[in-house]
Scaffold this motif. Structure first.
Motif, PDB file in Angstrom:
ATOM      1  N   ARG A   1     -25.913  40.779  20.156  1.00  0.00           N
ATOM      2  CA  ARG A   1     -26.963  39.850  20.548  1.00  0.00           C
ATOM      3  C   ARG A   1     -27.121  38.740  19.511  1.00  0.00           C
ATOM      4  N   VAL A   2     -27.130  39.093  18.232  1.00  0.00           N
ATOM      5  CA  VAL A   2     -27.264  38.081  17.181  1.00  0.00           C
ATOM      6  C   VAL A   2     -26.089  37.105  17.235  1.00  0.00           C
ATOM      7  N   GLU A   3     -24.890  37.644  17.313  1.00  0.00           N
ATOM      8  CA  GLU A   3     -23.702  36.787  17.328  1.00  0.00           C
ATOM      9  C   GLU A   3     -23.655  35.923  18.580  1.00  0.00           C
ATOM     10  N   GLY A   4     -24.064  36.491  19.709  1.00  0.00           N
ATOM     11  CA  GLY A   4     -24.046  35.735  20.950  1.00  0.00           C
ATOM     12  C   GLY A   4     -25.029  34.577  20.945  1.00  0.00           C
ATOM     13  N   HIS A   5     -26.225  34.818  20.418  1.00  0.00           N
ATOM     14  CA  HIS A   5     -27.214  33.735  20.362  1.00  0.00           C
ATOM     15  C   HIS A   5     -26.820  32.689  19.323  1.00  0.00           C
ATOM     16  N   ALA A   6     -26.184  33.108  18.239  1.00  0.00           N
ATOM     17  CA  ALA A   6     -25.708  32.127  17.248  1.00  0.00           C
ATOM     18  C   ALA A   6     -24.651  31.222  17.867  1.00  0.00           C
ATOM     19  N   ALA A   7     -23.738  31.817  18.644  1.00  0.00           N
ATOM     20  CA  ALA A   7     -22.710  31.012  19.300  1.00  0.00           C
ATOM     21  C   ALA A   7     -23.322  30.082  20.343  1.00  0.00           C
ATOM     22  N   GLY A   8     -24.301  30.594  21.091  1.00  0.00           N
ATOM     23  CA  GLY A   8     -24.967  29.761  22.077  1.00  0.00           C
ATOM     24  C   GLY A   8     -25.702  28.605  21.436  1.00  0.00           C
ATOM     25  N   LEU A   9     -26.299  28.857  20.285  1.00  0.00           N
ATOM     26  CA  LEU A   9     -27.022  27.801  19.570  1.00  0.00           C
ATOM     27  C   LEU A   9     -26.051  26.711  19.109  1.00  0.00           C
ATOM     28  N   ARG A  10     -24.915  27.126  18.546  1.00  0.00           N
ATOM     29  CA  ARG A  10     -23.951  26.133  18.080  1.00  0.00           C
ATOM     30  C   ARG A  10     -23.427  25.296  19.240  1.00  0.00           C
ATOM     31  N   ALA A  11     -23.162  25.950  20.373  1.00  0.00           N
ATOM     32  CA  ALA A  11     -22.684  25.214  21.541  1.00  0.00           C
ATOM     33  C   ALA A  11     -23.732  24.229  22.028  1.00  0.00           C
ATOM     34  N   ALA A  12     -24.999  24.649  21.996  1.00  0.00           N
ATOM     35  CA  ALA A  12     -26.074  23.768  22.451  1.00  0.00           C
ATOM     36  C   ALA A  12     -26.226  22.570  21.529  1.00  0.00           C
ATOM     37  N   LEU A  13     -26.136  22.784  20.216  1.00  0.00           N
ATOM     38  CA  LEU A  13     -26.241  21.669  19.282  1.00  0.00           C
ATOM     39  C   LEU A  13     -25.048  20.724  19.422  1.00  0.00           C
ATOM     40  N   ASP A  14     -23.863  21.283  19.644  1.00  0.00           N
ATOM     41  CA  ASP A  14     -22.669  20.450  19.818  1.00  0.00           C
ATOM     42  C   ASP A  14     -22.765  19.601  21.077  1.00  0.00           C
ATOM     43  N   ALA A  15     -23.467  20.150  22.093  1.00  0.00           N
ATOM     44  CA  ALA A  15     -23.614  19.404  23.349  1.00  0.00           C
ATOM     45  C   ALA A  15     -24.643  18.294  23.245  1.00  0.00           C
ATOM     46  N   GLY A  16     -25.390  18.278  22.152  1.00  0.00           N
ATOM     47  CA  GLY A  16     -26.366  17.220  21.946  1.00  0.00           C
ATOM     48  C   GLY A  16     -27.500  17.228  22.939  1.00  0.00           C
TER      49      GLY A  16
END
Length: 468
Positions: free
Chosen positions: A431-446
């Motif tokens: 769960r921690v790793e999945g949300h971290a990856a989702g956060l990075r993807a969201a920030l990259d998407a601007g």
């Protein structure tokens, strides 16, 4: 005003902290949505019956519901999925275990398994009768709120991150339940003095804290006044441990054994190894309620305010008879003349004393420090959470809603707790790793074209990131 050591009436506040991490849409069994369905069936619905039965429909119990739990109780499709769990899946799982018991020659255990199925069917009926809307059902009883997704606030990296959690949680409470008196459950009772100004700015007037190892026994019975404003209300470990201690009431021989499981994780045995007998357990409930009320009366003989704080899910979900015990305590307290009051109301009658300026950081974890959430076994989680928070705060207004929701989900105290306690560690780390990856993807998407994290945090307080 009453105070320990002086003649005068004492009061008991029973504070139930109701919480579930965000599991909606993240797996099924054993940690995932079935965790939520089990709590609904065995804890939340039975508890509602007890609260509604109070005179005038207003229970003296102080109830908090975390915003992240309410998010899930309002999620689309919850009624259908819970009904399928309670009526279909649980029928099949109980029958599988009953057949296994019969094949082993244990007809008594098989009969108990089939009897226990009735509790799930009744829960499905009660849920349907309430229109599948537990948020509205709980509304008359909820007075306290919490941070948005139950983070350990002293471990957050920035004031902006704390504000995001507090303001999102408080906004959610007001949107769902209306008025709010300023009572906020600190997740894990985690308190640090530097939080006090932020709590006061958010409108928080009272929090519960664990100061058992800091204050003397009698000092647990009076609230503290901080320089920044919020009152700190010590929880009364001497009373709590009657329930939650290693030898507390749930360990009695007649109660259902929550550790010995069948193949489908059902619990047809008592703590002493006999097949569970509901009548025998009911007798124990009454005896323990009488004992509890008697001990609390002794504790309060000199006055003061005793706060018995428990996780709601302990009652019913983990301690099968816990909701029945609570009902019996409320009844016995009325008979014995033990005053039980909602904490907000009790605090108007108990003058606070000044808090020490050098209070340590404390939690109700084991030990009463931050170790459960930042010790060596979970240090990587703590650092990952702080790193993610710094990235979101640095992005400021450019951080889209999904990035904020992924951060909030990642900050839950439950993931580190599960790892420290060796409870479904792979699930927690995923769960921690999945949300971290989702956060990075969201920030990259601007912030462009982002989806939400299903039903999490619909009341985001985005402006919290923009305050100085």
């Amino acid at each position: 005003m009453s105070a320990p050591g002086a003649a005068g009436p004492g009061e008991l506040a029973i504070v139930l902290h109701t919480h579930m991490p965000y599991v909606e849409g993240f797996g099924l069994w054993p940690f995932g949505e079935e965790w939520l369905w089990e709590a609904l069936a065995t804890s939340y619905l039975p508890l509602l019956d007890v609260l509604d039965a109070a005179p005038g429909g207003r229970s003296p119990v102080t109830l908090s519901i975390t915003p992240v739990l309410a998010d899930q109780l309002e999620a689309p499709g919850i009624a259908e999925r819970f009904d399928a769990f309670a009526r279909d899946l649980r029928r099949r799982s109980h029958e599988l275990d009953a057949a296994t018991a019969e094949a082993a020659g244990d007809a008594v255990a098989a009969n108990e398994l089939r009897r226990a199925l009735g509790a799930y069917e009744r829960a499905a009926d009660r849920f349907a009768a309430r229109g599948g809307d537990l948020v509205s059902a709980f509304a008359p009883h909820v007075s306290w709120t919490s941070a948005a997704t139950h983070p350990v606030l002293p471990l957050l990296a920035t004031d902006a991150g704390v504000r995001l959690q507090l303001e999102t949680g408080i906004a959610a409470h007001r949107a769902r339940f209306g008025g709010w008196g300023g009572g906020l459950w600190l997740p894990e009772c985690a308190h640090a003095p530097w939080l006090d100004p932020l709590l006061e700015q958010a409108g928080v007037h009272a929090v519960c804290v664990e100061l058992t190892d800091v204050l003397g026994a009698d000092e647990q019975l009076r609230p503290l006044r901080t320089a920044a404003g919020p009152r700190l209300v010590p929880i009364d470990r001497a009373v709590i441990d009657l329930v939650w201690g290693a030898d507390g009431y749930p360990a009695a021989p007649a109660y259902r054994d929550s550790h010995r499981l069948t193949g489908c994780h059902h619990k047809p045995w008592s703590n002493d190894g006999a097949v569970y007998d509901p009548g025998r357990a009911a007798e124990q409930v009454r005896a323990d309620a009488v004992d509890f009320v008697g001990r609390v009366r002794e504790r309060l003989a000199g006055g003061g305010l005793s706060v018995c704080a428990l996780d709601t899910e302990l009652l019913g979900h983990w301690w099968h008879e816990g909701v029945d015990w609570l009902a019996a305590v409320l009844e016995e307290a009325l008979r014995a003349g033990l005053p039980i009051a909602r904490l907000d109301e009790a605090l108007t009658r108990h003058e606070p004393v000044a808090a020490s300026a050098d209070l340590p950081v404390t939690t109700w974890g084991t030990p009463r420090t931050l170790w459960t959430w930042d010790g060596p076994r979970v240090a990587g989680i703590a650092w990952a959470q702080r790193r993610a928070e710094l990235e979101v705060v640095a992005a400021g207004a450019a951080a889209g809603d999904r990035a904020l929701r992924e951060l909030l989900a990642m900050q839950s105290s439950d993931w580190a707790f599960m790892v420290s306690r060796e409870l479904a560690e792979p699930y927690a780390r995923e769960r921690v790793e999945g949300h971290a990856a989702g956060l990075r993807a969201a920030l990259d998407a601007g912030g462009v074209g982002e989806a939400g994290v299903r039903s999490l945090a619909p009341h985001l307080a985005r402006t919290a990131l923009l305050e100085p």
